[in-house]
Design a protein around this motif. Structure first.
Motif, PDB file in Angstrom:
ATOM      1  N   ILE A 153       1.515   5.287  -9.060  1.00 58.77           N
ATOM      2  CA  ILE A 153       0.754   6.518  -9.297  1.00 58.77           C
ATOM      3  C   ILE A 153       1.551   7.756  -8.895  1.00 58.77           C
ATOM      4  O   ILE A 153       1.758   8.666  -9.686  1.00 58.77           O
ATOM      5  CB  ILE A 153      -0.590   6.489  -8.526  1.00 58.77           C
ATOM      6  N   CYS A 154       2.010   7.790  -7.624  1.00 56.68           N
ATOM      7  CA  CYS A 154       2.656   9.006  -7.118  1.00 56.68           C
ATOM      8  C   CYS A 154       4.154   8.840  -6.826  1.00 56.68           C
ATOM      9  O   CYS A 154       4.793   9.783  -6.396  1.00 56.68           O
ATOM     10  CB  CYS A 154       1.939   9.495  -5.860  1.00 56.68           C
ATOM     11  N   LYS A 155       4.692   7.648  -7.007  1.00 55.37           N
ATOM     12  CA  LYS A 155       6.122   7.342  -6.812  1.00 55.37           C
ATOM     13  C   LYS A 155       6.579   7.413  -5.357  1.00 55.37           C
ATOM     14  O   LYS A 155       7.760   7.477  -5.080  1.00 55.37           O
ATOM     15  CB  LYS A 155       7.016   8.245  -7.677  1.00 55.37           C
ATOM     16  N   SER A 156       5.659   7.384  -4.399  1.00 52.21           N
ATOM     17  CA  SER A 156       6.014   7.341  -2.976  1.00 52.21           C
ATOM     18  C   SER A 156       6.410   5.916  -2.598  1.00 52.21           C
ATOM     19  O   SER A 156       6.184   4.972  -3.351  1.00 52.21           O
ATOM     20  CB  SER A 156       4.821   7.756  -2.116  1.00 52.21           C
ATOM     21  N   CYS A 174      -2.843   9.435  -1.585  1.00 47.13           N
ATOM     22  CA  CYS A 174      -2.924   8.370  -2.588  1.00 47.13           C
ATOM     23  C   CYS A 174      -3.463   7.099  -1.931  1.00 47.13           C
ATOM     24  O   CYS A 174      -3.072   6.761  -0.818  1.00 47.13           O
ATOM     25  CB  CYS A 174      -1.529   8.119  -3.175  1.00 47.13           C
ATOM     26  N   ASN A 175      -4.351   6.388  -2.594  1.00 54.55           N
ATOM     27  CA  ASN A 175      -4.885   5.143  -2.033  1.00 54.55           C
ATOM     28  C   ASN A 175      -4.537   3.930  -2.897  1.00 54.55           C
ATOM     29  O   ASN A 175      -5.237   2.932  -2.886  1.00 54.55           O
ATOM     30  CB  ASN A 175      -6.398   5.238  -1.808  1.00 54.55           C
ATOM     31  N   GLU A 206       0.833  -1.199   0.000  1.00 57.96           N
ATOM     32  CA  GLU A 206       0.000   0.000   0.000  1.00 57.96           C
ATOM     33  C   GLU A 206       0.870   1.252   0.000  1.00 57.96           C
ATOM     34  O   GLU A 206       1.896   1.301   0.681  1.00 57.96           O
ATOM     35  CB  GLU A 206      -0.906   0.010   1.234  1.00 57.96           C
ATOM     36  N   CYS A 207       0.422   2.264  -0.732  1.00 57.27           N
ATOM     37  CA  CYS A 207       1.141   3.533  -0.802  1.00 57.27           C
ATOM     38  C   CYS A 207       1.132   4.216   0.565  1.00 57.27           C
ATOM     39  O   CYS A 207       0.119   4.216   1.265  1.00 57.27           O
ATOM     40  CB  CYS A 207       0.488   4.434  -1.843  1.00 57.27           C
TER      41      CYS A 207
END
Length: 67
Positions: free
Chosen positions: A44-47, A26-27, A20-21
């Motif tokens: 999606i967000c690169k985290s 972001c989910n 999980e992000c």
């Protein structure tokens, strides 16, 4: 009439390891057997992502490209 028929096949679910992000905004999550690296980044967000579990429908990844 085919459009009115229900699928009587039982959906098999099991406890599945996912990533999980960590971002609050972001989910996104990814199944462990579909990840792109040992410790994946969010697509999606690169985290960064952390391991978790979810009750999901069983899906087998037949691709030889996953880790």
């Amino acid at each position: 009439m085919a459009f009115g028929r229900r699928n009587d096949e039982e959906i098999v679910k099991e406890e599945t390891k996912v990533w999980e992000c960590n971002s609050e905004s972001c989910n996104c999550w990814v199944r462990d057997n579909f990840k792109s690296s040992e410790e994946p980044k969010c697509p999606i967000c690169k985290s960064s992502m952390s391991p978790s579990t979810k009750e999901l429908q069983v899906i087998v990844n037949h691709s030889k490209n996953f880790m």
